[in-house]
Scaffold this active site. Structure first.
Site, PDB file in Angstrom:
ATOM      1  N   ASP A  67       0.832  -1.203   0.000  1.00  0.00           N
ATOM      2  CA  ASP A  67       0.000   0.000   0.000  1.00  0.00           C
ATOM      3  C   ASP A  67       0.869   1.256   0.000  1.00  0.00           C
ATOM      4  OD1 ASP A  67       0.976  -0.318   2.570  1.00  0.00           O
ATOM      5  OD2 ASP A  67      -0.978  -0.585   3.513  1.00  0.00           O
ATOM      6  N   ASN A 136      -7.099  -1.814  14.185  1.00  0.00           N
ATOM      7  CA  ASN A 136      -8.506  -2.138  13.912  1.00  0.00           C
ATOM      8  C   ASN A 136      -8.634  -3.410  13.072  1.00  0.00           C
ATOM      9  OD1 ASN A 136      -7.469  -1.225  11.522  1.00  0.00           O
ATOM     10  ND2 ASN A 136      -8.992   0.377  11.181  1.00  0.00           N
ATOM     11  N   GLU A 143      -9.396  -1.354   5.358  1.00  0.00           N
ATOM     12  CA  GLU A 143      -9.978  -0.977   6.637  1.00  0.00           C
ATOM     13  C   GLU A 143     -11.264  -1.775   6.885  1.00  0.00           C
ATOM     14  OE1 GLU A 143      -8.125   0.719   8.421  1.00  0.00           O
ATOM     15  OE2 GLU A 143      -7.327   2.535   7.495  1.00  0.00           O
TER      16      GLU A 143
END
Ligand code: PGA
Length: 244
Positions: A67, A136, A143
């Site tokens: 990324d 998370n 995400e």
């Protein structure tokens, strides 16, 4: 799933580097996918040491990064391109000739996503992917809530992801709001996956990812379905995996 619990971060890094080295020693032209972040830094140190010791040659591999931030100049010291140069590529006598990192400032974001997927396809697909895990449960910049079917895509970064980087950017307001990331589909199609986690702060999310339901709300949980997953963690990160 293969779970390797190491005594500390140093041992976790050594084990992770050994898994990468084994892949490259047996297949010098391997296609790798590599992460950035605090967790893999020690692994890169060990890989550099193996190269300097004459044991490992990474020049034949094809390396893709997971990324990148969108909107940062590529040579910004906080870009993932700069990270890779600093922690791995510039330290190698013979870095891989084929290295890909998503562009942080593409003229056409959708075209960059398509081109990145196409480059991975042309290389024959990722054989070994190393991943970290976000607080998370994100992997790459996938995400919570990211559909599993996506290839490379641009994403709005989660608040918690941005907050974690606030100090590095001199305040939350300066942290990029967008990223570009390989998708879960690509991650799950790689031949082998090594997931790294270090420190107490990752214990709870790691337990949710490995022991909880497989759900897009915890992106790393999808890795439970991968046939060749090796999880390499230190003891603090493994703290919630067993009941006392
Ligand atoms: P870290 O990042 O290695 O810096 O903890 C992992 C991630 O957010 O994916």
């Amino acid at each position: 799933m293969n779970l390797l619990i190491e005594r500390n971060a140093k041992d976790m890094s050594a084990t992770a580097a050994r898994l990468v080295a084994r892949q490259v020693l047996t297949q010098p032209r391997s296609v790798l996918a590599l992460p950035t972040g605090d967790t893999p830094r020690g692994m890169y140190d060990v890989l550099v040491g193996l190269e300097q010791g004459g044991l490992l040659d990474l020049s034949g591999v094809c390396a893709f990064n997971l990324d990148e931030y969108l909107g940062l100049p590529e040579d910004d010291p906080r870009s993932f391109r700069s990270y890779m140069l600093k922690h791995l590529w510039e330290r190698l006598a013979a870095p891989p000739a084929h290295r890909y990192i998503p562009m942080s400032n593409p003229a056409d974001e959708q075209a960059e996503c398509t081109a990145y997927d196409e480059a991975m396809r042309r290389a024959g697909g990722v054989e070994l992917m190393v991943l970290g895990i976000g607080p998370n449960g994100h992997i790459g910049f996938n995400e919570p809530g990211t559909p599993w079917a996506l290839g490379t895509h641009f994403v709005a970064l989660a608040e918690v992801t941005r907050r974690k980087e606030a100090a590095r950017f001199g305040g939350l307001a300066n942290v990029p709001r967008w990223g570009i990331s390989m998708g879960i589909r690509t991650i799950m199609r790689s031949g082998q996956i090594v997931l790294l986690a270090s420190g107490e702060g990752k214990a709870e999310v790691l337990a949710r990812a490995l022991l909880g339901p497989v759900t897009t709300e915890v992106p790393a949980s999808v890795l439970q379905l991968h046939p060749r997953l090796t999880v390499v963690v230190d003891r603090p990160a493994a703290g919630a995996l067993t009941t006392p």
